[in-house]
Write a protein that holds these residues in place. Structure first.
Motif, PDB file in Angstrom:
ATOM      1  N   GLU A  23       0.806  -1.219   0.000  1.00 16.62           N
ATOM      2  CA  GLU A  23       0.000   0.000   0.000  1.00 16.62           C
ATOM      3  C   GLU A  23       0.839   1.269   0.000  1.00 16.62           C
ATOM      4  O   GLU A  23       0.321   2.365  -0.230  1.00 16.62           O
ATOM      5  CB  GLU A  23      -0.930   0.031   1.228  1.00 16.62           C
ATOM      6  CG  GLU A  23      -1.893  -1.128   1.330  1.00 16.62           C
ATOM      7  CD  GLU A  23      -1.252  -2.401   1.908  1.00 16.62           C
ATOM      8  OE1 GLU A  23      -0.234  -2.305   2.618  1.00 16.62           O
ATOM      9  OE2 GLU A  23      -1.787  -3.493   1.628  1.00 16.62           O
ATOM     10  N   ARG A  25       2.842   4.420  -0.908  1.00 14.38           N
ATOM     11  CA  ARG A  25       2.848   5.263  -2.107  1.00 14.38           C
ATOM     12  C   ARG A  25       4.248   5.366  -2.695  1.00 14.38           C
ATOM     13  O   ARG A  25       5.239   5.217  -1.984  1.00 14.38           O
ATOM     14  CB  ARG A  25       2.338   6.659  -1.775  1.00 14.38           C
ATOM     15  CG  ARG A  25       0.877   6.691  -1.447  1.00 14.38           C
ATOM     16  CD  ARG A  25       0.466   8.090  -1.037  1.00 14.38           C
ATOM     17  NE  ARG A  25      -0.961   8.154  -0.852  1.00 14.38           N
ATOM     18  CZ  ARG A  25      -1.730   9.091  -1.375  1.00 14.38           C
ATOM     19  NH1 ARG A  25      -1.202  10.059  -2.095  1.00 14.38           N
ATOM     20  NH2 ARG A  25      -3.023   9.080  -1.168  1.00 14.38           N
ATOM     21  N   GLU A  69       5.332  10.093 -14.240  1.00 14.08           N
ATOM     22  CA  GLU A  69       4.294  10.865 -13.552  1.00 14.08           C
ATOM     23  C   GLU A  69       4.548  12.367 -13.706  1.00 14.08           C
ATOM     24  O   GLU A  69       3.630  13.138 -13.968  1.00 14.08           O
ATOM     25  CB  GLU A  69       4.243  10.482 -12.073  1.00 14.08           C
ATOM     26  CG  GLU A  69       3.124  11.176 -11.323  1.00 14.08           C
ATOM     27  CD  GLU A  69       2.944  10.650  -9.906  1.00 14.08           C
ATOM     28  OE1 GLU A  69       2.613  11.463  -9.038  1.00 14.08           O
ATOM     29  OE2 GLU A  69       3.123   9.430  -9.687  1.00 14.08           O
ATOM     30  N   MET A  76      -4.122   7.784 -12.499  1.00 17.10           N
ATOM     31  CA  MET A  76      -5.182   7.351 -11.594  1.00 17.10           C
ATOM     32  C   MET A  76      -5.277   5.844 -11.713  1.00 17.10           C
ATOM     33  O   MET A  76      -5.332   5.343 -12.836  1.00 17.10           O
ATOM     34  CB  MET A  76      -6.523   7.980 -11.972  1.00 17.10           C
ATOM     35  CG  MET A  76      -6.578   9.470 -11.691  1.00 17.10           C
ATOM     36  SD  MET A  76      -6.213   9.925  -9.999  1.00 17.10           S
ATOM     37  CE  MET A  76      -7.697   9.434  -9.167  1.00 17.10           C
ATOM     38  N   PRO A  77      -5.293   5.066 -10.697  1.00 25.76           N
ATOM     39  CA  PRO A  77      -5.157   5.481  -9.307  1.00 25.76           C
ATOM     40  C   PRO A  77      -3.709   5.862  -8.975  1.00 25.76           C
ATOM     41  O   PRO A  77      -2.807   5.655  -9.780  1.00 25.76           O
ATOM     42  CB  PRO A  77      -5.580   4.237  -8.535  1.00 25.76           C
ATOM     43  CG  PRO A  77      -5.230   3.096  -9.429  1.00 25.76           C
ATOM     44  CD  PRO A  77      -5.430   3.621 -10.839  1.00 25.76           C
ATOM     45  N   ILE A  78      -3.519   6.356  -7.780  1.00 22.60           N
ATOM     46  CA  ILE A  78      -2.194   6.771  -7.318  1.00 22.60           C
ATOM     47  C   ILE A  78      -1.266   5.554  -7.300  1.00 22.60           C
ATOM     48  O   ILE A  78      -1.675   4.453  -6.920  1.00 22.60           O
ATOM     49  CB  ILE A  78      -2.300   7.404  -5.914  1.00 22.60           C
ATOM     50  CG1 ILE A  78      -3.071   8.722  -6.020  1.00 22.60           C
ATOM     51  CG2 ILE A  78      -0.930   7.617  -5.296  1.00 22.60           C
ATOM     52  CD1 ILE A  78      -3.404   9.363  -4.703  1.00 22.60           C
ATOM     53  N   GLN A  79      -0.025   5.776  -7.712  1.00 25.32           N
ATOM     54  CA  GLN A  79       0.943   4.675  -7.775  1.00 25.32           C
ATOM     55  C   GLN A  79       1.381   4.263  -6.363  1.00 25.32           C
ATOM     56  O   GLN A  79       1.720   5.097  -5.530  1.00 25.32           O
ATOM     57  CB  GLN A  79       2.162   5.093  -8.593  1.00 25.32           C
ATOM     58  CG  GLN A  79       1.804   5.370 -10.034  1.00 25.32           C
ATOM     59  CD  GLN A  79       3.014   5.732 -10.844  1.00 25.32           C
ATOM     60  OE1 GLN A  79       3.709   4.852 -11.322  1.00 25.32           O
ATOM     61  NE2 GLN A  79       3.246   7.030 -10.994  1.00 25.32           N
ATOM     62  N   THR A  80       1.398   2.951  -6.165  1.00 26.06           N
ATOM     63  CA  THR A  80       1.828   2.371  -4.892  1.00 26.06           C
ATOM     64  C   THR A  80       2.883   1.310  -5.175  1.00 26.06           C
ATOM     65  O   THR A  80       3.146   0.968  -6.331  1.00 26.06           O
ATOM     66  CB  THR A  80       0.642   1.712  -4.158  1.00 26.06           C
ATOM     67  OG1 THR A  80       0.172   0.620  -4.956  1.00 26.06           O
ATOM     68  CG2 THR A  80      -0.478   2.705  -3.875  1.00 26.06           C
ATOM     69  N   THR A  83       1.573  -1.341  -7.422  1.00 26.85           N
ATOM     70  CA  THR A  83       1.369  -1.050  -8.839  1.00 26.85           C
ATOM     71  C   THR A  83       2.671  -0.922  -9.615  1.00 26.85           C
ATOM     72  O   THR A  83       2.667  -1.057 -10.835  1.00 26.85           O
ATOM     73  CB  THR A  83       0.537   0.239  -9.043  1.00 26.85           C
ATOM     74  OG1 THR A  83       1.255   1.363  -8.524  1.00 26.85           O
ATOM     75  CG2 THR A  83      -0.827   0.115  -8.384  1.00 26.85           C
TER      76      THR A  83
END
Length: 166
Positions: A23, A25, A69, A76-80, A83
């Motif tokens: 999770e 970021r 980025e 979208m969604p925010i990179q974690t 991902t």
């Protein structure tokens, strides 16, 4: 005298490698790498006081995703970590011997390899530690060979050469 068995990953792994959660970021993953002066980090999920290995993130992965980025705009969604990580990293077990480790490091040009027991992370092996241990093993092997050498008895060799059977 027999040489000692080849060392294995269990003898040189770092037992508690740095990990991040899936999770986390991208910005936090980068801050983690910088804070701990790391070139890569493993992504793991805690499961019953054990860490399940999920993936691997390198500085290069962070550079790629951060620069994309900044250039293209926030995705979208925010990179974690989940991902951007590389899934299914090449892993070894605690009983992987030093020759197999060397082969993997040479063939794939890796610097680190996760050590697992089933799906759980138990350590990390570093290429420089493998080199150090392989050098120590080599030096013991050379010394053993030198200790086994004996002086040649030239008289005995000559006597065998000129023995005549009747």
């Amino acid at each position: 005298m027999k040489p000692q068995p080849a060392p294995n990953a269990n003898e040189l792994m770092t037992a508690v490698p740095h990990t991040v959660t899936p999770e986390m970021r991208l910005a936090d993953v980068i801050a983690f790498l910088v804070r701990h002066d790391l070139a890569s980090v493993l992504v793991a999920r805690n499961e019953n006081s054990k860490k399940e290995l999920l993936g691997f993130i390198s500085e290069g992965d962070c550079l790629e995703h951060l620069s994309n980025e900044l250039f293209y705009g926030a995705p979208m969604p925010i990179q974690t970590a989940a991902t951007i990580m590389k899934r299914h990293p090449l892993c070894v077990t605690t009983d992987t011997d030093i020759f197999a480790l060397s082969s993997i490091f040479v063939s794939h040009n890796y610097h680190y390899l996760p050590v697992i027991d089933g799906k759980f992370l138990v350590g990390m092996v570093c290429r420089s530690d493998v080199l150090r241990l392989l050098d120590e093993y080599y030096r013991r092997w050379v010394k053993l060979r030198e200790d086994e050498r004996t002086s040649i008895d030239v008289h005995e060799i000559m006597n065998h050469r000129f023995l005549v059977k009747s």
